[in-house]
Design a protein around this motif. Structure first.
Motif, PDB file in Angstrom:
ATOM      1  N   ILE A 181      29.885  47.924  26.248  1.00 16.93           N
ATOM      2  CA  ILE A 181      30.371  46.546  26.213  1.00 16.93           C
ATOM      3  C   ILE A 181      31.877  46.523  26.020  1.00 16.93           C
ATOM      4  O   ILE A 181      32.586  45.711  26.635  1.00 16.93           O
ATOM      5  N   ALA A 182      32.400  47.437  25.176  1.00 15.29           N
ATOM      6  CA  ALA A 182      33.854  47.519  24.998  1.00 15.29           C
ATOM      7  C   ALA A 182      34.530  47.913  26.304  1.00 15.29           C
ATOM      8  O   ALA A 182      35.597  47.388  26.669  1.00 15.29           O
ATOM      9  N   ARG A 183      33.898  48.829  27.054  1.00 17.94           N
ATOM     10  CA  ARG A 183      34.437  49.241  28.354  1.00 17.94           C
ATOM     11  C   ARG A 183      34.415  48.064  29.327  1.00 17.94           C
ATOM     12  O   ARG A 183      35.367  47.829  30.076  1.00 17.94           O
ATOM     13  N   ALA A 184      33.330  47.319  29.307  1.00 13.80           N
ATOM     14  CA  ALA A 184      33.223  46.147  30.174  1.00 13.80           C
ATOM     15  C   ALA A 184      34.279  45.110  29.824  1.00 13.80           C
ATOM     16  O   ALA A 184      34.865  44.469  30.710  1.00 13.80           O
ATOM     17  N   THR A 185      34.564  44.961  28.533  1.00  9.05           N
ATOM     18  CA  THR A 185      35.575  43.993  28.093  1.00  9.05           C
ATOM     19  C   THR A 185      36.941  44.324  28.681  1.00  9.05           C
ATOM     20  O   THR A 185      37.648  43.447  29.199  1.00  9.05           O
ATOM     21  N   THR A 186      37.306  45.602  28.625  1.00  6.66           N
ATOM     22  CA  THR A 186      38.602  46.030  29.155  1.00  6.66           C
ATOM     23  C   THR A 186      38.674  45.819  30.669  1.00  6.66           C
ATOM     24  O   THR A 186      39.685  45.340  31.203  1.00  6.66           O
ATOM     25  N   GLU A 187      37.593  46.170  31.367  1.00 11.99           N
ATOM     26  CA  GLU A 187      37.613  46.047  32.829  1.00 11.99           C
ATOM     27  C   GLU A 187      37.587  44.578  33.272  1.00 11.99           C
ATOM     28  O   GLU A 187      38.257  44.204  34.238  1.00 11.99           O
ATOM     29  N   VAL A 188      36.827  43.732  32.566  1.00 12.88           N
ATOM     30  CA  VAL A 188      36.771  42.308  32.904  1.00 12.88           C
ATOM     31  C   VAL A 188      38.136  41.658  32.693  1.00 12.88           C
ATOM     32  O   VAL A 188      38.561  40.789  33.469  1.00 12.88           O
ATOM     33  N   ALA A 189      38.852  42.090  31.651  1.00 14.86           N
ATOM     34  CA  ALA A 189      40.169  41.507  31.366  1.00 14.86           C
ATOM     35  C   ALA A 189      41.155  41.755  32.501  1.00 14.86           C
ATOM     36  O   ALA A 189      42.121  41.000  32.663  1.00 14.86           O
ATOM     37  N   ASP A 190      40.890  42.779  33.299  1.00 13.29           N
ATOM     38  CA  ASP A 190      41.793  43.102  34.405  1.00 13.29           C
ATOM     39  C   ASP A 190      41.413  42.416  35.713  1.00 13.29           C
ATOM     40  O   ASP A 190      42.112  42.588  36.725  1.00 13.29           O
ATOM     41  N   VAL A 191      40.340  41.674  35.711  1.00 17.73           N
ATOM     42  CA  VAL A 191      39.916  40.968  36.931  1.00 17.73           C
ATOM     43  C   VAL A 191      40.909  39.859  37.251  1.00 17.73           C
ATOM     44  O   VAL A 191      41.266  39.062  36.387  1.00 17.73           O
ATOM     45  N   GLU A 192      41.353  39.820  38.494  1.00 18.78           N
ATOM     46  CA  GLU A 192      42.287  38.777  38.906  1.00 18.78           C
ATOM     47  C   GLU A 192      41.609  37.412  38.838  1.00 18.78           C
ATOM     48  O   GLU A 192      40.500  37.232  39.328  1.00 18.78           O
ATOM     49  N   GLY A 193      42.289  36.468  38.202  1.00 16.59           N
ATOM     50  CA  GLY A 193      41.719  35.145  38.035  1.00 16.59           C
ATOM     51  C   GLY A 193      41.196  34.887  36.639  1.00 16.59           C
ATOM     52  O   GLY A 193      40.874  33.745  36.288  1.00 16.59           O
ATOM     53  N   VAL A 194      41.101  35.950  35.815  1.00 15.93           N
ATOM     54  CA  VAL A 194      40.703  35.800  34.418  1.00 15.93           C
ATOM     55  C   VAL A 194      41.954  35.612  33.576  1.00 15.93           C
ATOM     56  O   VAL A 194      42.948  36.330  33.731  1.00 15.93           O
ATOM     57  N   ASP A 195      41.932  34.618  32.673  1.00 19.90           N
ATOM     58  CA  ASP A 195      43.063  34.407  31.771  1.00 19.90           C
ATOM     59  C   ASP A 195      42.907  35.359  30.579  1.00 19.90           C
ATOM     60  O   ASP A 195      42.312  35.020  29.553  1.00 19.90           O
ATOM     61  N   ARG A 196      43.458  36.563  30.722  1.00 20.39           N
ATOM     62  CA  ARG A 196      43.301  37.627  29.712  1.00 20.39           C
ATOM     63  C   ARG A 196      43.801  37.184  28.344  1.00 20.39           C
ATOM     64  O   ARG A 196      43.212  37.508  27.315  1.00 20.39           O
ATOM     65  N   SER A 197      44.898  36.417  28.343  1.00 21.99           N
ATOM     66  CA  SER A 197      45.500  36.034  27.069  1.00 21.99           C
ATOM     67  C   SER A 197      44.588  35.140  26.236  1.00 21.99           C
ATOM     68  O   SER A 197      44.735  35.049  25.015  1.00 21.99           O
TER      69      SER A 197
END
Length: 745
Positions: free
Chosen positions: A103-119
């Motif tokens: 899940i931690a790995r998924a969190t990091t990869e999802v944060a890099d998806v274009e269109g996601v507001d990582r902040s």
């Protein structure tokens, strides 16, 4: 001879030929134009989804409180977001250490998806029983220059998020599901994706089958279907360009209704025209003369029908809801284009093709005005004439009983987002898990804008409202995600870890703008539940009471509440306007006052009976959770505007027959001649609206059922029994105050 017998013995050997002047040339020119534009417009049918808007802004007016709050709150953020969650769940037992690593790995990869507001992402939440985790993934609803991201792009981003999260945890066996507004947006767009394929295909198939039965010809069905397809292409082109330039608002439900409305109404107009054309082919040896005569005789009824529906639909522009304002013009454009094609291309196409299109029942010149008058509808008309008073009293009693049977079961208090689907998409399943395992109000807080000077009083008042979460940090000044992003950069680009409960420090909250600030309030219940809406009502009352705060409450729950309030306002305003408009059209068409009043009263009674049946069916048969607040208005507009069509078709023919044969004889002759074609038209329209149930949305399924049942009820009971029996009983006075009311019965 009875009063239904036609005078065929003394029919002229050769009826006078209709004149072929410039009107005929104009019709031919318009037919060519309709064919070219309709054919070219077919490409725009599939592009309408590109200009759809299905967010709250597409529904609420600028005057709504939640809209005002959203506009003001947007000043405090650099990116407007759509909240969403990724839910990770293990079916048996708690999450393991390996699960949490994935899940931690998924969190990091999802944060890099274009269109996601990582902040704006927050740390992963874990449920109290340790079986479920939820990752908050806000989607950027605006780009860098502030332009709104369309629904298709948001849906694609959400799908990429889910694909990324699933791939990152694929070796763990975890169930990965979407939740929140982002996931539900994808489910909604997927549901509307069936408009171009399943809905239109099913509607066309149903209409073709009905036309094969009605015409008993393997050829004739093609002509109205081709004309309806051209009308849909023409209307799609017009709607696309108007929506693209934001002249009108197109929603998914508007597009679905447009398709079935064009197909249903177009087939109705075609049935009426072709029926009259068949009649005239029995009188005229020249098919062009027969078509000119048929066109001129059917044009008043079809024109009045189209005008009634168009004006009735345009009454929706008085609505507070942008979706209704958009639906009115969208549907009116559809009817206008349908009328144009059916009154130009179809008659020219039929006349050029020749009599063979009716094969194997090719009409010959035998001066039989209409063979159907000697069949079943002739016998029905005779029965109605003999027992007119018992017939209309019995029909009225039936409608009253149908109203009473289920009206108490009809709930129009609204549906939650998960209750809006007739199936269970992943987003609904994910939302149910999230609501069961976590604080259901998280992710979609109520939003308060207030003066900074009264901030503490407003926050204190909000925190004491029943229905606001009592957990620490439930009433806080909004986080400044740009400051949070800067903190993330200082920590090496890692997302912040789980913070202590409570509000963030002032160093991470938004700075006041013009003496105003924003407060987020977490509700104790799911954002779209009735309890949450009641909480918003109490919250508004509480913050309004703070002197000098000028506080307003918005957010997703408040927007839903405002939509519901606007729906009730629209219903109470628009229904009387529609009735007044239809009365004026009927009065002008029939040149009478009493007949329009009777027709409107019967259709309204039919509408009430339909609501009663809907209440029973929705609750006890389909087991829907309820109906949307806008359901009665939509059902009324379509049932009354379309239902009055059949009375127009009937009464214009009755008036025509009454001039030469007297009112009572004219009523029965009109019923006999039009019975078959109007019943066929009603079945076609009912079938096309019933096809709305193909889409997995409760609202469209309910509207489709209501219109389908109401049209059949209106066609079989109101138009076939109630109206002719009552008109026959009243006699010539039905045309009061016109001169026809003083002629013989």
């Amino acid at each position: 001879m009875t009063e239904l017998d036609l005078d065929t013995e003394n029919a002229p050997a050769e009826p006078p030929r209709p004149r072929r002047g410039w009107p005929v040339v104009a019709v031919i020119a318009l037919a060519a134009l309709a064919f070219l534009l309709g054919g070219a417009g077919g490409a725009f049918q599939g592009k309408l989804s590109e200009v759809q808007k299905n967010d709250n802004a597409s529904y609420l007016p600028a005057s709504a409180e939640s809209t005002k709050v959203a506009n003001e709150a947007a000043k405090f953020v650099t990116v407007t977001t759509v909240p969403g969650f990724v839910v990770f769940k293990r079916d048996a037992g708690p999450l393991t250490a390996a699960d949490k690593e994935a899940i931690a790995r998924a969190t990091t990869e999802v944060a890099d998806v274009e269109g996601v507001d990582r902040s704006s992402m927050t740390p992963v939440q874990y449920s109290a029983d340790g079986t479920t985790a939820a990752l908050f993934v806000p989607l950027a609803a605006t780009d860098a220059d502030g332009t709104a991201v369309n629904g298709e792009a948001l849906a694609q981003t959400e799908q990429t998020v889910m694909d990324t999260a699933t791939a990152a945890t694929s070796d763990t066996g975890l169930v990965v599901l979407p939740a929140g507004s982002g996931g539900l947006l994808v489910a909604l767009i997927d549901a509307f994706a069936g408009i171009d394929g399943a809905l239109l295909g099913a509607a066309l198939l149903v209409v073709v089958l009905i036309l094969l039965v009605v015409y008993r010809s393997p050829v004739l069905w093609f002509f109205p279907i081709l004309s309806a397809v051209l009308a849909l292409g023409l209307s799609s082109m017009a709607v696309y360009f108007l929506a693209e330039h934001e002249v009108i608002t197109l929603t998914g439900q508007s597009q679905g209704i447009l398709s079935v409305l064009v197909l249903g109404a177009g087939t109705d107009y075609a049935l009426l025209l072709i029926s009259r054309y068949r009649e005239e082919l029995h009188r005229y040896p020249d098919r062009f003369d027969a078509m000119i005569r048929a066109w001129r005789e059917s044009a008043p009824a079809i024109s009045a029908s189209a005008l009634t529906v168009i004006l009735g639909l345009l009454c929706l522009t008085f609505s507070e809801l942008n979706s209704n304002k958009g639906l009115g013009p969208v549907a009116a454009i559809g009817i206008s284009c349908t009328y144009l094609v059916m009154m130009t291309f179809l008659p020219v196409f039929l006349a050029v093709a020749g009599r063979w299109v009716f094969w194997p029942r090719i009409p010959r010149v035998d001066h039989a005005a209409d063979l159907a008058t000697h069949g079943m509808w002739g016998r029905i008309a005779e029965v109605v004439g003999r027992r007119d008073r018992p017939a209309w009293i019995g029909a009225t009693a039936l409608l009253v009983v149908l109203f009473a049977v289920g009206i108490g079961s009809l709930s129009t208090d609204g549906l939650t987002t998960t209750e809006n689907f007739t199936n269970t998409p992943d987003a609904v399943a994910g939302q149910r898990i999230y609501d069961a395992k976590f604080d259901p109000g998280t992710g979609a807080p109520a939003v308060i804008t207030t003066n900074v000077a009264q901030l503490d009083q407003v926050m204190d008042a909000a925190g004491r409202v029943e229905g606001v979460s009592t957990a620490p940090g439930s009433v806080c000044v909004q986080v400044d995600y740009s400051k949070l992003a800067a903190l993330t950069q200082l920590s090496g680009g890692q997302l912040p870890q789980q913070a202590q409960p409570g509000c963030p420090p002032s160093t991470l909250t938004v700075a006041p703008i013009d003496g105003r600030t924003v407060v987020n309030v977490t509700l104790a219940d799911a954002y779209d539940s009735p309890q949450a809406l009641e909480t918003v009502t109490r919250l508004r009352a509480a913050v309004y009471a703070v002197p000098g705060a000028d506080a307003q409450v918005g957010g997703t729950s408040a927007a839903t509440l405002d939509v519901q309030a606007a729906s009730v306002h629209d219903r109470n305003l628009i229904i009387p306007i529609v009735l007044a408009v239809i009365f004026v059209v009927l009065a002008v068409l029939l040149r009478a006052l009493l007949a329009p009043l009777i027709l409107i009263a019967t259709v309204v009674l039919s509408f009430a009976a339909t609501l009663g049946v809907c209440g029973f069916m929705f609750t006890h048969v389909f087991h829907f959770a309820g109906a949307d607040q806008s359901f009665p208005l939509f059902a009324f507009v379509f049932l009354v505007a379309l239902g009055i069509d059949y009375n127009i078709f009937l009464m214009t023919r009755v008036r025509e027959e009454s001039i030469g044969h007297g009112t009572r004889s004219g009523v029965l002759r009109g019923l006999a001649v039009t019975g078959g074609v109007i019943t066929s038209a009603g079945i076609v329209l009912a079938a096309t609206f019933a096809v709305l149930g193909v889409l997995p949305l409760v609202f469209l399924a309910e509207v489709g059922f209501a219109v389908a049942f109401g049209v059949l009820l209106d066609t079989i009971v109101v138009r076939s029994i109630l109206v002719p029996a009552l008109s026959h009983d009243i006699g010539r006075a039905v045309w009061w105050p016109s001169a026809l009311s003083r002629s013989g019965d």
